[in-house]
Design a protein around this motif. Structure first.
Motif, PDB file in Angstrom:
ATOM      1  N   ALA A  15     -15.956 -28.978  37.946  1.00  0.00           N
ATOM      2  CA  ALA A  15     -14.983 -28.147  37.232  1.00  0.00           C
ATOM      3  C   ALA A  15     -15.058 -28.361  35.716  1.00  0.00           C
ATOM      4  O   ALA A  15     -15.202 -27.405  34.942  1.00  0.00           O
ATOM      5  CB  ALA A  15     -13.577 -28.484  37.750  1.00  0.00           C
ATOM      6  N   GLY A  17     -17.386 -29.928  33.831  1.00  0.00           N
ATOM      7  CA  GLY A  17     -18.705 -29.701  33.249  1.00  0.00           C
ATOM      8  C   GLY A  17     -18.989 -28.217  33.055  1.00  0.00           C
ATOM      9  O   GLY A  17     -19.473 -27.793  31.994  1.00  0.00           O
ATOM     10  N   CYS A  52      -8.368 -23.682  46.819  1.00  0.00           N
ATOM     11  CA  CYS A  52      -8.330 -24.229  45.459  1.00  0.00           C
ATOM     12  C   CYS A  52      -6.980 -24.033  44.756  1.00  0.00           C
ATOM     13  O   CYS A  52      -6.655 -22.951  44.287  1.00  0.00           O
ATOM     14  CB  CYS A  52      -9.437 -23.627  44.587  1.00  0.00           C
ATOM     15  N   THR A 131     -30.959 -32.416  40.428  1.00  0.00           N
ATOM     16  CA  THR A 131     -31.580 -33.057  39.271  1.00  0.00           C
ATOM     17  C   THR A 131     -30.801 -34.320  38.924  1.00  0.00           C
ATOM     18  O   THR A 131     -29.565 -34.295  38.891  1.00  0.00           O
ATOM     19  CB  THR A 131     -31.568 -32.071  38.073  1.00  0.00           C
ATOM     20  N   GLY A 165     -17.343 -36.843  37.055  1.00  0.00           N
ATOM     21  CA  GLY A 165     -16.224 -37.034  37.980  1.00  0.00           C
ATOM     22  C   GLY A 165     -15.980 -38.487  38.330  1.00  0.00           C
ATOM     23  O   GLY A 165     -16.499 -39.408  37.681  1.00  0.00           O
ATOM     24  N   LEU A 177     -21.913 -42.804  37.952  1.00  0.00           N
ATOM     25  CA  LEU A 177     -22.783 -42.609  36.781  1.00  0.00           C
ATOM     26  C   LEU A 177     -22.003 -42.579  35.458  1.00  0.00           C
ATOM     27  O   LEU A 177     -22.409 -43.193  34.476  1.00  0.00           O
ATOM     28  CB  LEU A 177     -23.597 -41.313  36.930  1.00  0.00           C
ATOM     29  N   VAL A 342      -8.650 -38.324  44.210  1.00  0.00           N
ATOM     30  CA  VAL A 342      -9.018 -38.622  42.820  1.00  0.00           C
ATOM     31  C   VAL A 342      -9.253 -40.114  42.621  1.00  0.00           C
ATOM     32  O   VAL A 342      -8.900 -40.932  43.466  1.00  0.00           O
ATOM     33  CB  VAL A 342      -7.897 -38.186  41.842  1.00  0.00           C
ATOM     34  N   ALA A 386      -9.321 -30.844  34.116  1.00  0.00           N
ATOM     35  CA  ALA A 386     -10.762 -30.548  34.026  1.00  0.00           C
ATOM     36  C   ALA A 386     -10.989 -29.344  33.106  1.00  0.00           C
ATOM     37  O   ALA A 386     -11.846 -29.382  32.216  1.00  0.00           O
ATOM     38  CB  ALA A 386     -11.335 -30.273  35.417  1.00  0.00           C
TER      39      ALA A 386
END
Ligand code: FDA
Length: 397
Positions: A15, A17, A52, A131, A165, A177, A342, A386
């Protein structure tokens, strides 16, 4: 391997990004967004039971848990729920308010993903899925990245936005990450833990809960000074339902939580009236008139409330009412990241500029969305964060 150059690389096509990529590209910059998943916006797809809950019309910074209660104000105040609703309406997506200001798609969460993909395509964002980021380093003019997987390449760019996230639902692609990148650049990360998650109990209580699994009712659930009035659900694994998910974000190990059933009813008054009307009724049956019957039977048995109402003193009825409206229980833990919606904690807000989301110590490095130590309540607040933080970074780049 090719060496390519972009103005901005966004890590994570969730969301935050995608929102950031749209606005960074709309300003004319070249933008690449990568994700290790095979499809973008997976959490959007599964959110709100597939519909959503994309925002909450009552969003304010008070609906968030963060080390700095003021940090989210700037982004939330400049890109509001109204702004996102306007975007949704421009795309002709129909929606409805379910409860407490929570807006859901009428049709499917996929409508929101398609909307973001259309906006990204229009703005000229390049999306590379499957990726991975293999290496990220600072250069004099920006950053150098090595990407692996389907989008393998060597990339140079001025700006990197981390939108990977939190840790919840690892099987859907969640990874640490973003926290690793923060640590690599010596940015502080506050303690992370699962939030908006069912709470678990010891075997003794669980045996009782199994008898009442499936029972749901409105309650006011408190932990310390925080309380939420919403539904509570007994399950085979412990306690769930919106009020429990909400309080889980405030609960810490060894703390008790207090559950007040029927928070808008004067239970003592109701019990006294019941005693007058039918003194031969058992306490459990009288309670079963105002509470779900299985819960009433459980409470009566667990607390030894035997006998009939006519033989139960008003003092005892007051004590029963006090338990019904102040049941103190001790969770032993939570279901963890496996089911948490979350991650609480994250990149320390002290390290970021609240207007732009840029790192104060590493120019050109931005953190947005859930990876930041800003976590919303249940009810559309996390997506609004977000959108708002993604917009703040995207328009600042
Ligand atoms: P998000 O998790 O959306 O995106 C991160 C992206 O980064 C992912 O696409 C991931 O694949 C990618 N990524 C991660 N690690 C990577 C790596 N190492 N390399 C490359 N890519 C990587 N909120 C709300 O407001 N309303 C709701 O209805 C719901 N419902 C809901 C249901 C469920 C089941 C969950 C688990 C969560 C919710 N939420 C919610 C919370 C909401 O989904 C969450 O807060 C946002 O998706 C956070 O957006 P981000 O973009 O920050 O992360």
């Amino acid at each position: 391997m090719w060496i390519e150059t972009f103005d901005t690389v966004v890590l994570g096509a969730g969301a935050a990004g995608m929102m950031c990529a749209i606005h960074a590209a709309a300003k004319g910059g070249s933008v690449l967004i990568i994700d290790h998943a095979k499809t973008p916006g997976e959490k959007i797809r599964i959110s709100g039971g597939g519909r959503c809950n994309f925002t909450n019309i009552g969003t304010t910074a008070r609906n968030f848990v963060s080390g700095n209660a003021h940090f989210a104000k700037s982004a939330l105040g400049r890109y509001t729920a109204r702004d996102f609703i306007a975007l949704v309406e421009r795309h002709g997506i129909s929606y409805h308010e379910k409860t407490l200001g929570q807006l859901f798609c009428d049709n499917s969460a996929k409508d929101i993903i398609e909307m973001l993909l259309k906006e990204m395509a229009q703005a000229g964002v390049q999306l590379r899925l499957r990726t991975t980021l293999e290496q990220l380093r600072k250069t004099e003019s920006g950053f150098a990245l090595t990407l692996g997987g389907d989008g393998a390449a060597k990339i140079t760019c001025r700006t990197v936005v981390v939108a990977t996230g939190g840790k919840s639902i690892p099987k859907m692609g969640a990874s640490g990450l973003g926290y690793q990148i923060a640590s690599q650049f010596d940015l502080p990360v506050t303690e992370t833990r699962p939030g908006l998650v069912p709470l678990t109990f010891g075997e003794d209580m669980l045996q009782d809960f199994r008898e009442i699994a499936g029972v749901g009712l409105d309650a006011c659930v408190s932990c310390g000074k925080t309380s939420f009035e919403e539904a509570v659900l007994f399950t085979h694994r412990g306690l769930s339902g919106p009020a429990i998910l909400q309080i889980s974000s405030y609960w810490r190990e060894k703390m008790p939580i207090k559950v007040s059933f029927l928070p808008r009813t004067d239970v003592f008054d109701e019990l006294c009236a019941s005693k007058r009307e039918n003194p031969r009724r058992s306490v459990a049956n009288a309670l079963g008139e105002i509470l779900p019957k299985r819960l009433a039977a459980y409470l009566a048995q667990a607390n030894g409330w035997a006998g009939v109402m006519g033989e139960t003193s008003d003092k005892k009825l007051a004590a029963i009412a006090a338990v019904v409206q102040g049941w103190e229980i001790h969770p032993i833990g939570s279901e963890g990241y496996r089911t948490a919606e979350v991650t609480l904690g994250g990149v320390d807000t002290d390290a970021l500029n609240s207007r732009t989301m840029e790192s104060k110590s590493v120019p050109g490095l931005y953190f947005i969305g859930e990876v930041v130590d800003v976590t919303g309540w249940l009810g559309g607040y996390n997506f609004q964060w977000a959108w708002s933080s993604g917009w703040a970074a995207g328009t600042a780049i």
